[in-house]
Design a protein around this motif. Structure first.
Motif, short mmCIF file in Angstrom:
data_model
loop_
_atom_site.label_atom_id
_atom_site.label_comp_id
_atom_site.label_asym_id
_atom_site.label_seq_id
_atom_site.Cartn_x
_atom_site.Cartn_y
_atom_site.Cartn_z
N ILE A 1 0.84 -1.20 0.00
CA ILE A 1 0.00 0.00 0.00
C ILE A 1 0.87 1.26 0.00
O ILE A 1 0.64 2.20 -0.76
CB ILE A 1 -0.94 0.00 1.22
CG1 ILE A 1 -1.94 -1.14 1.09
CG2 ILE A 1 -1.67 1.33 1.35
CD1 ILE A 1 -2.77 -1.37 2.35
N PHE A 2 1.90 1.26 0.85
CA PHE A 2 2.82 2.40 0.93
C PHE A 2 3.46 2.67 -0.43
O PHE A 2 3.52 3.81 -0.91
CB PHE A 2 3.88 2.11 1.99
CG PHE A 2 5.05 3.04 1.96
CD1 PHE A 2 4.92 4.35 2.41
CD2 PHE A 2 6.29 2.61 1.50
CE1 PHE A 2 6.00 5.23 2.39
CE2 PHE A 2 7.38 3.48 1.49
CZ PHE A 2 7.23 4.78 1.93
N THR B 1 -6.14 -7.96 5.45
CA THR B 1 -7.30 -7.28 4.86
C THR B 1 -7.72 -6.07 5.69
O THR B 1 -8.12 -5.04 5.14
CB THR B 1 -8.48 -8.25 4.72
OG1 THR B 1 -8.07 -9.39 3.95
CG2 THR B 1 -9.66 -7.58 4.02
N ILE B 2 -7.60 -6.19 7.00
CA ILE B 2 -7.96 -5.07 7.88
C ILE B 2 -7.09 -3.86 7.58
O ILE B 2 -7.57 -2.72 7.47
CB ILE B 2 -7.81 -5.49 9.36
CG1 ILE B 2 -8.82 -6.58 9.70
CG2 ILE B 2 -7.98 -4.28 10.28
CD1 ILE B 2 -8.68 -7.14 11.11
N TYR B 3 -5.80 -4.09 7.40
CA TYR B 3 -4.87 -3.01 7.10
C TYR B 3 -5.13 -2.44 5.71
O TYR B 3 -5.08 -1.22 5.51
CB TYR B 3 -3.43 -3.51 7.20
CG TYR B 3 -3.01 -3.88 8.60
CD1 TYR B 3 -2.32 -2.99 9.42
CD2 TYR B 3 -3.31 -5.14 9.12
CE1 TYR B 3 -1.93 -3.34 10.70
CE2 TYR B 3 -2.94 -5.50 10.40
CZ TYR B 3 -2.25 -4.60 11.19
OH TYR B 3 -1.87 -4.96 12.47
N GLN B 4 -5.39 -3.30 4.76
CA GLN B 4 -5.66 -2.85 3.40
C GLN B 4 -6.88 -1.94 3.35
O GLN B 4 -6.90 -0.96 2.60
CB GLN B 4 -5.84 -4.06 2.48
CG GLN B 4 -4.55 -4.82 2.24
CD GLN B 4 -4.77 -6.18 1.59
OE1 GLN B 4 -5.83 -6.79 1.76
NE2 GLN B 4 -3.78 -6.66 0.86
N ASP B 5 -7.88 -2.26 4.15
CA ASP B 5 -9.10 -1.44 4.18
C ASP B 5 -8.86 -0.10 4.87
O ASP B 5 -9.33 0.95 4.41
CB ASP B 5 -10.23 -2.19 4.89
CG ASP B 5 -10.71 -3.40 4.08
OD1 ASP B 5 -10.46 -3.43 2.86
OD2 ASP B 5 -11.32 -4.30 4.68
N LYS B 6 -8.13 -0.12 5.96
CA LYS B 6 -7.98 1.07 6.79
C LYS B 6 -6.95 2.06 6.25
O LYS B 6 -7.03 3.27 6.53
CB LYS B 6 -7.60 0.68 8.22
CG LYS B 6 -8.75 0.05 9.02
CD LYS B 6 -8.32 -0.25 10.43
CE LYS B 6 -9.47 -0.76 11.27
NZ LYS B 6 -10.52 0.27 11.47
N LEU B 7 -5.99 1.59 5.49
CA LEU B 7 -4.86 2.45 5.10
C LEU B 7 -5.04 3.17 3.77
O LEU B 7 -4.17 3.94 3.38
CB LEU B 7 -3.57 1.64 5.07
CG LEU B 7 -3.12 1.04 6.42
CD1 LEU B 7 -1.79 0.33 6.25
CD2 LEU B 7 -3.04 2.10 7.50
N GLN B 8 -6.12 2.93 3.09
CA GLN B 8 -6.31 3.55 1.77
C GLN B 8 -6.40 5.07 1.84
O GLN B 8 -6.04 5.76 0.87
CB GLN B 8 -7.56 2.96 1.10
CG GLN B 8 -7.45 1.49 0.76
CD GLN B 8 -6.29 1.18 -0.18
OE1 GLN B 8 -5.92 2.00 -1.01
NE2 GLN B 8 -5.72 -0.02 -0.03
N THR B 9 -6.85 5.59 2.97
CA THR B 9 -7.02 7.04 3.09
C THR B 9 -6.17 7.66 4.20
O THR B 9 -6.27 8.86 4.45
CB THR B 9 -8.50 7.38 3.36
OG1 THR B 9 -8.93 6.71 4.55
CG2 THR B 9 -9.38 6.93 2.20
N ARG B 10 -5.34 6.85 4.85
CA ARG B 10 -4.51 7.38 5.93
C ARG B 10 -3.30 8.13 5.37
O ARG B 10 -2.84 7.87 4.27
CB ARG B 10 -4.06 6.26 6.87
CG ARG B 10 -5.21 5.56 7.60
CD ARG B 10 -6.01 6.53 8.45
NE ARG B 10 -7.17 5.90 9.05
CZ ARG B 10 -7.18 5.41 10.30
NH1 ARG B 10 -6.08 5.45 11.04
NH2 ARG B 10 -8.29 4.87 10.78
N SER B 11 -2.76 9.03 6.18
CA SER B 11 -1.61 9.84 5.76
C SER B 11 -0.36 8.99 5.67
O SER B 11 -0.25 7.93 6.31
CB SER B 11 -1.39 10.98 6.75
OG SER B 11 -0.94 10.47 8.00
N VAL B 12 0.62 9.48 4.91
CA VAL B 12 1.88 8.77 4.80
C VAL B 12 2.57 8.69 6.16
O VAL B 12 3.24 7.71 6.48
CB VAL B 12 2.79 9.43 3.75
CG1 VAL B 12 3.18 10.85 4.16
CG2 VAL B 12 4.04 8.59 3.49
#
Length: 202
Positions: A33-34, A124-135
């Protein structure tokens, strides 16, 4: 009496049950994701992805190869930890070069990350939550995961080291059997006044 090597059955996918493997999968997912969101340089992206993948893959190979040779399995786990530290340095460099703060251990946000990462091993939890989080959040979360993984991997390596020194694996046991058989044959040859077998084992 000659030793008989005992092959301990290992379920083919038993590595999937290990927390150290599950955490490596999460680190790989977070790193993906990063990379997709923030890394534009293809060479750097490949380097970071490769380091994250190497952690996971070497844990898999280390656990599977452990059934045949504990020495080989142990070496692969050590390589996995080396790749983990390489990935850690990549994240630290990104923070430094982009002047993004690395959260202190006393920061309440760090404690929240520690608790979340400690209790969640589903990528999957991380993939869902990190799509809109800041770098900033994603990199500090990745650093938290890496720290937790390093602690677990270090303990796992220590455990495998002690197991290797105590029992060895199938390869080591077979070598011990050959050595014992060789010594028994040479004792008989000595009693009969014959020369010992030439030493061909290394």
């Amino acid at each position: 009496m000659l030793m008989t090597p005992q092959r301990r059955p290992i379920r083919q996918n038993s590595y999937e049950d290990l927390f150290v493997y599950k955490k490596a999968v999460v680190i790989s997912a977070v790193t993906d994701i990063f990379n997709k969101r923030f890394i534009k340089d293809s060479k750097l992206s490949a380097q970071i992805t490769g380091a994250a993948r190497s952690v996971k893959q070497n844990i898999v190979e280390g656990v599977i190869d452990d059934a045949g040779s504990k020495k080989t399995g142990l070496i692969l786990l050590i390589i996995a930890r080396g790749s983990l530290h390489e990935l850690k340095e990549d994240y630290k460099d990104y923070l430094m070069f982009n002047r993004i703060p690395c959260w202190e251990t006393t920061d309440p946000r760090t404690e929240q990350l520690r608790n979340f990462c400690r209790t969640n091993d589903n990528p999957t939890i991380y993939q869902d939550k990190l799509q809109t989080r800041s770098v900033e959040t994603i990199v500090n979360l990745a650093m938290t995961l890496i720290h937790q993984e390093d602690n677990m991997l270090q303990k796992f390596i220590y455990y495998k080291e002690s197991e290797f020194l105590k029992n060895g694996g199938l390869t080591e046991q077979l070598y011990a059997c050959r050595r014992e058989a060789r010594e028994a044959i040479n004792r008989m040859r000595h009693a009969a006044g014959r020369q010992p077998l030439p030493d061909t084992q290394h």
